[in-house]
Design a protein around this motif. Structure first.
Motif, short mmCIF file in Angstrom:
data_model
loop_
_atom_site.label_atom_id
_atom_site.label_comp_id
_atom_site.label_asym_id
_atom_site.label_seq_id
_atom_site.Cartn_x
_atom_site.Cartn_y
_atom_site.Cartn_z
N LYS A 132 1.00 1.54 3.96
CA LYS A 132 0.40 0.35 4.58
C LYS A 132 -0.33 -0.49 3.52
O LYS A 132 -0.22 -1.71 3.49
CB LYS A 132 -0.58 0.77 5.69
CG LYS A 132 -1.16 -0.38 6.49
CD LYS A 132 -2.06 0.12 7.60
CE LYS A 132 -2.67 -1.04 8.40
NZ LYS A 132 -3.45 -1.96 7.58
N GLU A 133 -1.04 0.20 2.62
CA GLU A 133 -1.76 -0.52 1.54
C GLU A 133 -0.78 -1.23 0.62
O GLU A 133 -1.03 -2.37 0.19
CB GLU A 133 -2.61 0.47 0.74
CG GLU A 133 -3.83 0.97 1.50
CD GLU A 133 -4.70 1.93 0.69
OE1 GLU A 133 -5.81 2.23 1.14
OE2 GLU A 133 -4.25 2.36 -0.41
N GLY A 175 2.32 -8.25 0.55
CA GLY A 175 2.11 -9.45 1.38
C GLY A 175 1.20 -10.48 0.70
O GLY A 175 1.28 -11.68 0.98
N GLN A 176 0.37 -9.99 -0.23
CA GLN A 176 -0.54 -10.89 -0.98
C GLN A 176 0.12 -11.39 -2.27
O GLN A 176 -0.52 -12.02 -3.10
CB GLN A 176 -1.83 -10.16 -1.31
CG GLN A 176 -2.68 -9.81 -0.09
CD GLN A 176 -3.75 -8.76 -0.39
OE1 GLN A 176 -4.20 -8.63 -1.53
NE2 GLN A 176 -4.13 -8.01 0.64
N ASP A 213 0.44 -4.32 2.36
CA ASP A 213 -0.60 -5.37 2.36
C ASP A 213 -0.64 -6.10 1.02
O ASP A 213 -0.74 -7.33 0.97
CB ASP A 213 -1.98 -4.75 2.65
CG ASP A 213 -2.09 -4.31 4.11
OD1 ASP A 213 -1.24 -4.70 4.93
OD2 ASP A 213 -3.03 -3.53 4.41
N LEU A 214 -0.55 -5.32 -0.07
CA LEU A 214 -0.60 -5.93 -1.42
C LEU A 214 0.64 -6.79 -1.68
O LEU A 214 0.55 -7.87 -2.25
CB LEU A 214 -0.71 -4.83 -2.48
CG LEU A 214 -2.09 -4.14 -2.60
CD1 LEU A 214 -2.01 -2.90 -3.48
CD2 LEU A 214 -3.14 -5.11 -3.16
N ASN A 272 -0.87 5.83 5.26
CA ASN A 272 -1.88 4.83 4.88
C ASN A 272 -1.57 4.20 3.53
O ASN A 272 -1.82 2.99 3.32
CB ASN A 272 -3.26 5.49 4.87
CG ASN A 272 -3.79 5.71 6.28
OD1 ASN A 272 -4.40 4.83 6.87
ND2 ASN A 272 -3.52 6.88 6.83
#
Length: 586
Positions: A203-204, A210-211, A207-208, A200
């Motif tokens: 994954k976080e 990706g931002q 995601d970050l 997890n």
């Protein structure tokens, strides 16, 4: 004392008498040449001192040994090598002496503490832990046999961010499940949540990123990591909810660990927990500052300067006042010497920590602890499988329990193929599978010098031929069968004339105590492992060349049974020193 040592000692006495040279010890080797003689003495070291050629030195020494001792039957000199044939009676007397003293241990009146295992409570034990545990336990056994008192210990790494990761993942995703409710071994249950956290967390981070957040920044900003760090602070502040969860999850882990230790056959006299010791080193830091051994930087962090020792500067206390691993290890070492009357402390830890222990020992010495000279890092190489390395975060480690089960299954399959256990009860069969399977694993691990990296091959380890545990266990079982058929009772015999294979076996038996002493000195179980393999080869040669049960001469038969019995005892004891069991049928 083994036969070579006795000859070397007598030789030194003769050199003193003949040449007036003190403390000269010439090398004595078993004679492997076609020339007659049991041993070869290398005379070349005397050539320079005596200004004589090696042949004449050899003749002079041979004559002097014949005249001044009761050792020799004959001698010959070939190119400066002195070959000596030792009297038959000497071998017989040596066998009786070795047999009589086999169970006697001369106490050293010295206590050694051996630390091994020392796992983290966020994952089960794996292949690397197996080598660590087997090595530490075997070294402890060997030190005991060499006459030392031994305290076996471990320190469990039961606090820190890694523990909080498992706890947080269980809180988030566990839905109240327990090892019992899921029928999962406790350490594996908690380890699964460590892997779940990592999955997890990654994954976080993704995601970050990706931002548009930089990866290093994303690792710090990920919510899972921030929550785990908060949980650690709450733990250190004594938060009741966090502490209760921590205690419960650790209880699950310890139950799992103990099952693994029991099957592996290792145990401990003392257990320390890092949650009790992590504050110990802080008092030492103040002591070091007062003495001027340590220094403080402007940000409040405390350091030790080891550049004069060829090392670097080492952080011991962070600027926020929290301790580092080194601080804890300093405190733990001092505590161990306070609480126990020990003369030496051995740390069984992989070679990736070599530098850490160099620094630890130097700092303790600088702080004025004289016993720092008696600290030793038993550094060992990593274990790999034919498939390659292991990674614990990704859940791809070779689990210790799975590996032990695989060894048991393989031994069972082998035994069923050979069909030699048909008449045994199911319980005895199970004991045999377990003893042979784990014996194969342990022997394969311990026959390699600890300092070397090793490749563990399960299939190769269980082979019944060659330098393997089952091959050695099989020879022990064969001797038990022989002694049983003979209704063996130990009785002394009249002297017999020995042949070459009998002499070689007696020489090997006489080496046992010397090998144990050397193994204790070098902390290398590999010496014992390879000794017992050589002993088994010598016995098998003796067994093939000498009739025993159908020997007509009762005196010779009894002598050979006595030799077989001492061989079995020596095999059993050698294997015990490696943590390996024996069975009477295989």
């Amino acid at each position: 004392m083994n036969i070579k040592d006795i000859i070397e000692q007598k030789l030194s006495e003769v050199i003193l008498n003949v040449y007036q040279l003190k403390d000269i010890r010439l090398e004595v080797q078993e004679n492997k040449t076609e020339f007659e003689g049991d041993f070869t003495i290398v005379t070349f070291p005397l050539v320079k001192q005596l200004k004589k050629n090696p042949e004449s030195i050899g003749v002079e020494l041979g004559e002097a040994l014949t005249e001044q001792t009761e050792l020799l039957d004959s001698f010959n000199v070939v190119k400066g090598f002195l070959n000596v044939k030792v009297k038959n009676q000497f071998f017989i007397d040596n066998f009786r002496s070795v047999s009589g003293k086999f169970s006697i241990i001369e106490k050293k009146n010295s206590t050694v503490m051996v630390e091994y295992s020392s796992p983290n409570t966020n994952k089960p034990l794996h292949l690397g832990h197996i080598r660590n545990n087997l090595l530490g336990f075997s070294v402890a056994q060997i030190l005991k046999e060499a006459g030392y008192d031994v305290i076996k210990t471990q320190i469990i790494n039961d606090r820190g961010i890694h523990i909080c990761k498992s706890m947080l993942a269980w809180e988030k995703f566990g839905q109240g499940e327990t090892p019992e409710s899921t029928n999962t071994k406790g350490d594996k249950f908690v380890g699964n949540y460590y892997v779940e956290f990592d999955k997890n967390y990654k994954k976080e981070i993704a995601d970050l990123v990706g931002q548009g957040v930089e990866e290093e920044q994303a690792k710090k900003e990920a919510p899972m990591m921030k929550e785990a760090q908060k949980m650690l602070i709450d733990w250190e502040n004594g938060d009741e909810t966090v502490r209760n969860l921590w205690a419960e999850m650790n209880t699950w882990v310890y139950k799992g660990f103990n099952e693994t230790y029991k099957r592996l056959g290792v145990d401990f006299d003392q257990v320390q927990y890092e949650s009790n010791t992590y504050l110990l080193g802080k008092d030492l830091i103040q002591e070091g500052l007062d003495k001027g051994v340590l220094y403080q930087k402007e940000d409040g962090s405390v350091w030790c300067d080891l550049t004069d020792e060829g090392l670097d500067q080492k952080l011991l206390l962070r600027s926020d006042g929290t301790s580092v691993y080194m601080t804890q290890d300093l405190g733990t070492a001092v505590e161990r010497f306070k609480q126990n009357d020990i003369q030496k402390l051995i740390y069984t830890v992989g070679n990736e920590q070599d530098y850490h222990f160099q620094v630890l020992f130097k700092i303790l010495k600088k702080l004025g602890y004289e016993w720092a000279d008696q600290l030793y890092h038993l550094s060992y190489g990593m274990v790999e499988l034919p498939e390659g390395k292991m990674k614990s975060r990704e859940g791809t480690v070779v689990d210790a329990d799975d590996l032990m089960q695989e060894m048991y299954e393989t031994a069972k399959l082998k035994a069923q193929e050979l069909g030699k256990l048909e008449n045994l009860s199911e319980e005895d069969k199970e004991t045999s599978y377990e003893t042979v399977g784990l014996g194969a694993l342990k022997y394969f691990m311990l026959k390699v010098d600890p300092k070397k990296k090793m490749l563990f091959n399960p299939a190769e380890s269980i082979d019944f031929n060659g330098n393997t545990g089952p091959f050695i266990q099989y020879t022990y079982a064969r001797i038990q069968s022989l002694l049983s058929k003979a209704d063996y009772l130990q009785k002394d015999t009249a002297d017999v004339i020995l042949n070459q294979s009998e002499k070689e076996l007696i020489m090997q038996l006489a080496n046992f105590k010397t090998v144990v002493a050397k193994s204790a000195e070098t902390l290398s179980p590999a010496l014992v492992a390879n000794y017992v393999y050589d002993l088994v080869k010598a016995y098998n040669s003796f067994y093939q060349n000498n009739p025993i049960l159908n020997q007509d001469d009762e005196n010779i038969k009894q002598f050979r049974l006595n030799v077989s019995d001492l061989t079995a005892k020596t095999i059993k004891k050698s294997l015990e020193l490696l943590g390996i069991g024996t069975v009477n049928r295989m």
